[in-house]
Write an enzyme that holds these catalytic residues in place. Structure first.
Site, mmCIF file in Angstrom:
data_model
loop_
_atom_site.group_PDB
_atom_site.id
_atom_site.type_symbol
_atom_site.label_atom_id
_atom_site.label_comp_id
_atom_site.label_asym_id
_atom_site.label_seq_id
_atom_site.Cartn_x
_atom_site.Cartn_y
_atom_site.Cartn_z
ATOM 1 N N HIS A 125 -3.207 -5.131 1.505
ATOM 2 C CA HIS A 125 -2.498 -5.392 2.756
ATOM 3 C C HIS A 125 -2.463 -6.887 3.067
ATOM 4 O O HIS A 125 -3.313 -7.381 3.818
ATOM 5 C CB HIS A 125 -3.182 -4.651 3.908
ATOM 6 C CG HIS A 125 -3.054 -3.172 3.821
ATOM 7 N ND1 HIS A 125 -1.907 -2.508 4.177
ATOM 8 C CD2 HIS A 125 -3.917 -2.225 3.410
ATOM 9 C CE1 HIS A 125 -2.074 -1.213 3.992
ATOM 10 N NE2 HIS A 125 -3.283 -1.012 3.519
ATOM 11 N N GLU B 13 -0.671 -8.335 5.037
ATOM 12 C CA GLU B 13 -0.397 -8.517 6.463
ATOM 13 C C GLU B 13 -1.663 -8.470 7.307
ATOM 14 O O GLU B 13 -1.632 -8.810 8.493
ATOM 15 C CB GLU B 13 0.607 -7.454 6.934
ATOM 16 C CG GLU B 13 0.086 -6.016 7.016
ATOM 17 C CD GLU B 13 0.040 -5.269 5.681
ATOM 18 O OE1 GLU B 13 0.196 -5.926 4.614
ATOM 19 O OE2 GLU B 13 -0.182 -4.043 5.684
ATOM 20 N N CYS C 112 0.841 -1.206 0.000
ATOM 21 C CA CYS C 112 0.000 0.000 0.000
ATOM 22 C C CYS C 112 0.880 1.262 0.000
ATOM 23 O O CYS C 112 1.452 1.599 -1.028
ATOM 24 C CB CYS C 112 -0.985 -0.025 1.159
ATOM 25 S SG CYS C 112 -2.287 1.209 1.014
#
Lengths: 236, 297
Positions: free
Chosen positions: A187, A189, A83
């Site tokens: 994202h 994560e 991002c």
């Protein structure tokens, strides 16, 4: 596994550092939070996390990290930008601040906040055929979280598209790689799917052993026309 | 393999996800587009758009309401970072207006005059995420149960006095530590004492942290204030009156940004604290006519 000994730096100036750390440690890497130039030494890979790219840009300058990170990328160390991290890596940033610096390491044109305000942030499933082929997994969609996400509007000839989002019949790239630089508009994560970080750790594991990571291991899908940027939606 | 292009907006993951992206950063109160640009230049991760900073609300008195949408839109147009705005506690129609004009985060805030004496806003009805203030763990979990995706300490807004924010942060983090040690049976007692749903109490006990990020607000006026609350467990800071009520807002804003990132590096905090000019004047809590932190429940 070679990954167990990998030392991965996470740029820890601002953003969702903790989530990247949890994922990488779960996959067996050793993480170092990077806030000062001397913390960039002896890394097998570096993560530029999600956050606010304008803030990260200011703090990269004031902390004296900008040149060090640029040098690391130029030296071939694998880097993952998610991002805001992708915005920092892009060659050209649209709708950014005029003084916003980026590393220019990914031959892409990226538009900040391309999907609208926070109310337009979304979750979606991505085509991940290329990633699954590289990881030797059965082909299955990749869950992805897009938060005030940037869009990749054009990609250069040396850029591989690893995952894309279907959008009104067109396929929009949302994960790209160029040599040692891996970037996602979403994202990885923030989900429990580990495939993006596994691709990154595989790049980190082969860093130094095969030189330029990734090149030659994937079919050059979409690479066409020397020097010309491909407008997204036309060439795919 | 062909994947359906199903996009889902307004999930809790994307709501708390934006809060995650703000971690380690500074969110600054601004009342004009010029302030907003100063904040963005200094490295703010977001701005809070409002008509009066809390110090002025305190001084001028009267009913404090949601800001004029035109003012918020002007600030939105001036910056590329997320823009937050405040609605009164329980005033879901103000929140609907803020959602309609596309603010990125809604602060259901005790700094404004409460609109409902019994109920906070049902935040699950919104696509836009909410941040709410809390003075203790039970209050934080009740707000999360109502749909808040980010919790901040209340502190005592507009005072430039950090003492209340420290008390709230310490109360929340100490209770999280104690709850993490509780056995399964004791967790039911915790839920009763905290007046919070058992599911959220279990989640805090298992993870040793709130289910959403915890930021600090209320009384931050100096770089060292920011370093203090970050070391006490805050994951980012809101600065209200502390910047634009000081002598040199641009420098102070930048210094607080640096101190928030490098909160455990005292030499750096010392460096950025030098020669900033006067901080906002600040107030002893005993001088106050009204405690804003007691609003909400």
């Amino acid at each position: 596994m070679r990954e167990s000994s990998l030392s991965i730096g996470i740029l820890a100036l601002q953003g969702d550092v903790r989530e990247h750390r949890l994922v990488l440690e779960e996959l067996g890497a050793t993480c170092r939070l990077v806030r000062k130039p001397d913390e960039l030494r002896d890394l097998d890979g570096l993560v530029l996390p999600g956050g606010e790219s304008t803030t990260l840009s200011v703090l990269l300058e004031s902390s004296g990290l900008f040149e060090g990170v640029a040098g690391l990328i130029a030296g071939g160390t694998p880097v993952l930008g998610t991002c805001a991290g992708m915005v920092l890596l892009a060659r050209e940033v649209l709708d950014g601040r005029p003084d916003q610096r980026s590393f220019g390491a990914l031959d892409c044109v990226v538009r900040r906040n391309a999907y609208g305000r926070q109310a337009d942030s979304f979750e979606a499933l991505l085509d991940a055929t290329t990633i699954d082929a590289e990881l030797g997994e059965r082909d299955h969609p990749l869950p992805a979280v897009f938060i005030r996400a940037p869009a990749i509007e054009a990609v250069g000839p040396g850029v591989e598209v690893l995952a894309s989002l279907r959008n009104d019949g067109a396929s929009v790239p949302v994960m790209c790689r160029q040599a040692n630089v891996l970037a996602t508009a979403f994202h990885p994560e923030l989900t429990s799917d580990r495939r993006v970080h596994r691709v990154f750790l595989a790049m980190a594991a082969s860093h130094g052993t095969i030189g330029q990571v990734g090149v030659g291991r994937l079919s050059d899908t979409g690479v066409q026309g020397a020097g010309a940027l491909r407008k997204v939606g036309e060439a795919i | 393999m062909t994947t359906e292009a199903t996009r889902v907006t307004g999930t809790f993951t994307v709501k708390r996800g934006l809060a995650d992206m703000l971690r380690g950063g500074v969110i600054m109160d601004v009342v004009t587009a010029e302030h907003a640009k100063v904040a963005e230049d200094a490295g703010a991760v977001a701005v809070m758009a409002l008509e009066r900073v809390p110090a002025d609300i305190r001084r001028e008195g009267g009913v404090a309401r949601m800001s004029d949408p035109a003012l918020i839109e002007g600030i939105k147009a001036a910056v590329t970072i997320p823009v937050m705005a405040k609605a009164r506690i329980g005033h879901f129609a103000e929140a609907q207006v803020l959602e309609a004009i596309g603010v990125d985060y809604i602060d259901e805030s005790e700094v404004l005059t409460p609109a409902d004496e019994a109920y906070h806003i049902d935040k699950w009805q919104f696509t836009t995420p909410f941040v709410c203030g809390a003075t203790n763990l039970g209050e934080a979990l009740r707000r999360i149960a109502e749909g808040a995706a980010l919790i901040r300490s209340k502190g005592e807004a507009g005072t430039g006095n950090i003492v209340e924010a420290v008390r709230h942060l310490r109360s929340i983090t100490a209770d999280i530590r104690a709850l993490s040690q509780a056995d399964r049976a004791e967790r039911f007692g915790w839920a009763k004492r905290l007046q919070a749903p058992i599911g959220l109490v279990e989640e805090v006990a298992n993870n040793g942290r709130l289910p959403v990020p915890l930021f600090c607000a209320g009384g931050i006026a100096t770089p060292a204030d920011a370093a203090l609350v970050m070391q006490l467990g805050a994951e980012a800071v809101f600065v209200g009156s502390g910047i634009f009520k000081s002598e040199d807002p641009a420098r102070r804003a930048r210094a607080i940004v640096e101190a928030t990132t490098h909160y455990d590096d005292a030499a750096l905090v010392a460096k950025v604290s030098r020669g900033l000019g006067a901080a906002m004047r600040g107030q002893e809590l005993a001088e106050l006519d009204e405690r804003l932190a007691t609003r909400g429940w």
